[in-house]
Design a protein around this motif. Structure first.
Motif, mmCIF file in Angstrom:
data_model
loop_
_atom_site.group_PDB
_atom_site.id
_atom_site.type_symbol
_atom_site.label_atom_id
_atom_site.label_comp_id
_atom_site.label_asym_id
_atom_site.label_seq_id
_atom_site.Cartn_x
_atom_site.Cartn_y
_atom_site.Cartn_z
ATOM 1 N N VAL A 298 0.856 -1.175 0.000
ATOM 2 C CA VAL A 298 0.000 0.000 0.000
ATOM 3 C C VAL A 298 0.896 1.230 0.000
ATOM 4 N N GLY A 299 0.593 2.176 -0.851
ATOM 5 C CA GLY A 299 1.386 3.396 -0.920
ATOM 6 C C GLY A 299 1.028 4.167 -2.164
ATOM 7 N N ASP A 300 1.774 5.235 -2.406
ATOM 8 C CA ASP A 300 1.518 6.048 -3.585
ATOM 9 C C ASP A 300 2.139 5.377 -4.790
ATOM 10 N N SER A 301 1.366 4.556 -5.460
ATOM 11 C CA SER A 301 1.849 3.833 -6.625
ATOM 12 C C SER A 301 1.393 4.499 -7.917
ATOM 13 N N SER A 302 1.158 5.831 -7.848
ATOM 14 C CA SER A 302 0.673 6.534 -9.025
ATOM 15 C C SER A 302 1.718 6.734 -10.108
ATOM 16 N N PRO A 303 3.015 6.960 -9.786
ATOM 17 C CA PRO A 303 3.971 7.228 -10.851
ATOM 18 C C PRO A 303 4.108 6.050 -11.806
ATOM 19 N N PHE A 304 4.295 6.377 -13.070
ATOM 20 C CA PHE A 304 4.510 5.365 -14.095
ATOM 21 C C PHE A 304 5.896 5.570 -14.688
ATOM 22 N N ALA A 305 6.433 4.509 -15.273
ATOM 23 C CA ALA A 305 7.761 4.594 -15.879
ATOM 24 C C ALA A 305 7.718 5.340 -17.205
ATOM 25 N N VAL A 306 6.684 5.143 -18.006
ATOM 26 C CA VAL A 306 6.623 5.715 -19.350
ATOM 27 C C VAL A 306 5.343 6.532 -19.545
ATOM 28 N N LEU A 307 4.194 5.941 -19.281
ATOM 29 C CA LEU A 307 2.910 6.599 -19.537
ATOM 30 C C LEU A 307 2.669 7.736 -18.544
ATOM 31 N N PRO A 308 1.813 8.688 -18.899
ATOM 32 C CA PRO A 308 1.545 9.832 -18.019
ATOM 33 C C PRO A 308 0.944 9.399 -16.685
ATOM 34 N N LYS A 309 1.271 10.155 -15.664
ATOM 35 C CA LYS A 309 0.711 9.916 -14.342
ATOM 36 C C LYS A 309 -0.791 10.210 -14.352
ATOM 37 N N ILE A 310 -1.550 9.386 -13.655
ATOM 38 C CA ILE A 310 -2.996 9.555 -13.550
ATOM 39 C C ILE A 310 -3.314 10.257 -12.235
ATOM 40 N N SER A 311 -4.082 11.325 -12.306
ATOM 41 C CA SER A 311 -4.463 12.087 -11.121
ATOM 42 C C SER A 311 -5.901 11.753 -10.721
ATOM 43 N N PRO A 312 -6.283 12.064 -9.486
ATOM 44 C CA PRO A 312 -7.680 11.841 -9.081
ATOM 45 C C PRO A 312 -8.678 12.570 -9.972
ATOM 46 N N SER A 313 -8.335 13.777 -10.418
ATOM 47 C CA SER A 313 -9.255 14.517 -11.284
ATOM 48 C C SER A 313 -9.440 13.821 -12.631
ATOM 49 N N THR A 314 -8.385 13.176 -13.119
ATOM 50 C CA THR A 314 -8.502 12.428 -14.376
ATOM 51 C C THR A 314 -9.489 11.277 -14.232
ATOM 52 N N THR A 315 -9.386 10.545 -13.136
ATOM 53 C CA THR A 315 -10.310 9.426 -12.923
ATOM 54 C C THR A 315 -11.740 9.928 -12.765
ATOM 55 N N LEU A 316 -11.913 11.089 -12.105
ATOM 56 C CA LEU A 316 -13.256 11.652 -11.941
ATOM 57 C C LEU A 316 -13.869 11.999 -13.294
#
Length: 523
Positions: A298-316
């Motif tokens: 469990v943790g902040d696993s949002s960063p990606f190696a290549v693809l853009p980072k996904i933010s909460p607003s994007t998911t909304l």
């Protein structure tokens, strides 16, 4: 008359379920057990103003105030049974038999609210439909696994949702909206369906001319504001409202949970890893994030190696875009009989595209879809597949060896009962009567309640695609449970979980597309 005579039968259904749940009391329970035990102690020992500020345990209170009050209510009885249960300084993992039995039985008793919700939904249904809904909900293996093995109170919460749906289906919109507002103050994750409620109630309840519409909107708004004021008012008074919201919406936890829920983001993560693998092969310098998705942490696993980072607003935004066809239908053709389908679709969208989705959230759409499953043969086929897939996706929650035969047996029994129930309801023998009735009514369009497809299909069955997919589930389980440990030992321990999430994600995505197609095509 029929509804009163059905009550003893429903109680028998519930009694059988209770017997199974009582047998599971000594079985495995997750850290959620200690979470709720600590919340009992927290709400019992501290004043209300400190409930969301306490940090005596890692399991801080992160549910809305009504659920905290529910824990406080339970703590009164827990104190009389064993004062150590509600001792805030008792340390972590208090596992005395008194605590285990009290908490387990509290979940079983809270299921009475689910029972009432099911009863109210089905009190006017015909016998076959009523009994089938009871089997699908009261005997749901996913609910047993999550609530009575893993440990949570989803049955109690879903009871509020089913009650709300039952009132909306009867045209009692104000009561339906009130109950949904109460539910949101018990668990805010149900808010995914709030936009659907808003559009439907605005159009169906408030759109009645200028004066009457404004008065109804005012009444509805006052009811919702009153519910939220009762829940959050005391914390606003004590200056705690920001702390409450910070606990309820911990966006720092990252896009995905420790164990991937089988949703759209599984494919996004895998695509990122495929890109990073090939780019590294071609000599590019790729930095792998420290919090790895496959690490199971469990943790902040949002960063990606290549693809853009996904933010909460994007998911909304993605969830709202996915919901837009439902908004259009709810506005242009607000039919009470479609409410359960729209709400289930909303929770499917939230599950697929939402932020930090737990695999347990599949209950939010599987249980309401049980109401829809009895409406047509195609709905039954869809539910049969979806129920199996969603239940199987929960298998990794129960990872200890002694629970393995329990979860397998629960899923097998449920699959058999579903097959028998749907086969009984959708038979060739019932088709002629349905066709005659349709001719008498002059029905020319597709009806939500029609069972006439049974005449074309020869009763309940699934095609070769469905059978192949279910066979794939079996192969995934054989690999993860037997072949992977035998062939690879401790190497790549994340692979079995990844296979389950990815394979089940295909099934959930198919369900979403199927529901979307039905919503768009239904008049």
């Amino acid at each position: 008359m029929e509804s009163s005579s059905s009550t003893p039968q429903l109680l028998w259904f519930f009694a059988i379920a209770v017997c199974v749940k009582l047998l599971l009391i000594p079985a495995y329970h997750s850290t959620d057990f200690e979470v709720h035990r600590h919340w009992l102690a927290l709400t019992h020992s501290l004043p209300l103003s400190n409930w969301y500020a306490d940090e005596t345990s890692p399991w801080t209170l992160d549910y809305p105030p009504f659920f905290a009050c529910f824990e406080r209510f339970l703590s009164i009885f827990a104190h009389y049974i064993d004062p150590q249960i509600v001792d805030l300084h008792n340390g972590l993992n208090y596992r005395a038999n008194s605590a285990i039995y009290f908490l387990r039985i509290s979940v079983i008793l809270s299921d009475l609210w689910l029972l009432y919700g099911v009863y109210r939904l089905t009190k006017n249904a015909d016998v076959k439909r009523r009994n089938l809904i009871w089997v699908l909900i009261v005997w749901s293996p996913a609910l047993v696994m999550v609530d009575h093995l893993h440990f949570q109170y989803n049955g109690f919460l879903l009871g509020w949702l089913l009650l709300s749906i039952s009132f909306l289906q009867e045209g009692k919109d104000l009561m339906g909206g009130f109950l949904f507002a109460v539910l949101l103050c018990f668990k805010h994750l149900f808010a995914v369906a709030a936009p659907v409620y808003f559009v439907y109630l605005l159009r169906h309840y408030c759109w009645e001319g200028l004066f009457r519409g404004f008065s109804r909107l005012s009444v509805l708004g006052a009811v919702v504001v009153a519910v939220f004021a009762a829940a959050y008012g005391p914390f606003l008074y004590h200056g705690q409202i920001q702390q409450v919201f910070n606990r309820m919406f911990p966006f720092g936890r990252g896009l995905c949970h420790a164990y991937w829920a089988p949703n759209f983001w599984v494919f996004y993560i895998i695509l990122d890893k495929v890109f990073s693998f090939f780019l590294k092969k071609f000599g590019f310098s790729i930095q792998i994030p420290a919090a790895s998705f496959t690490g199971g942490l469990v943790g902040d696993s949002s960063p990606f190696a290549v693809l853009p980072k996904i933010s909460p607003s994007t998911t909304l935004i993605m969830v709202l875009l996915a919901l837009s066809p439902c908004f259009i239908k709810a506005w242009t053709n607000p039919q009470p009989r479609m409410v359960a389908r729209w709400i289930a679709y909303a929770y499917t969208c939230g599950f697929l595209f939402g932020w930090h989705v737990h695999e347990k959230a599949s209950l939010h759409f599987v249980i309401p879809l049980a109401i829809v499953a009895v409406q047509s043969l195609e709905d039954a086929k869809h539910y049969f597949m979806l129920s199996i897939v969603s239940c199987y996706s929960l298998f990794p929650l129960l990872y200890e060896a002694q629970e393995y035969p329990i979860k397998v047996l629960l899923l097998l029994l449920h699959s058999i009962l579903m097959w028998l129930g749907f086969s009984t309801k959708f038979t060739r023998a019932s088709a002629p009567n349905t066709m005659v009735t349709a001719k008498k009514k002059g029905a020319q369009s597709k009806s939500i309640e029609s069972s006439s497809p049974a005449a074309e299909k020869g009763g309940f069955t699934i095609g070769w695609v469905g059978k192949s997919y279910l066979l794939g589930l079996l192969l995934v389980e054989i690999w993860g449970q037997f072949l992977h440990p035998y062939l690879l030992g401790d190497k790549f321990p994340f692979v079995p979980l990844m296979l389950i999430s990815t394979y089940c994600a295909f099934g959930i995505m198919y369900s979403w597309i199927w529901q979307l197609r039905w919503i768009i095509s239904t008049t």
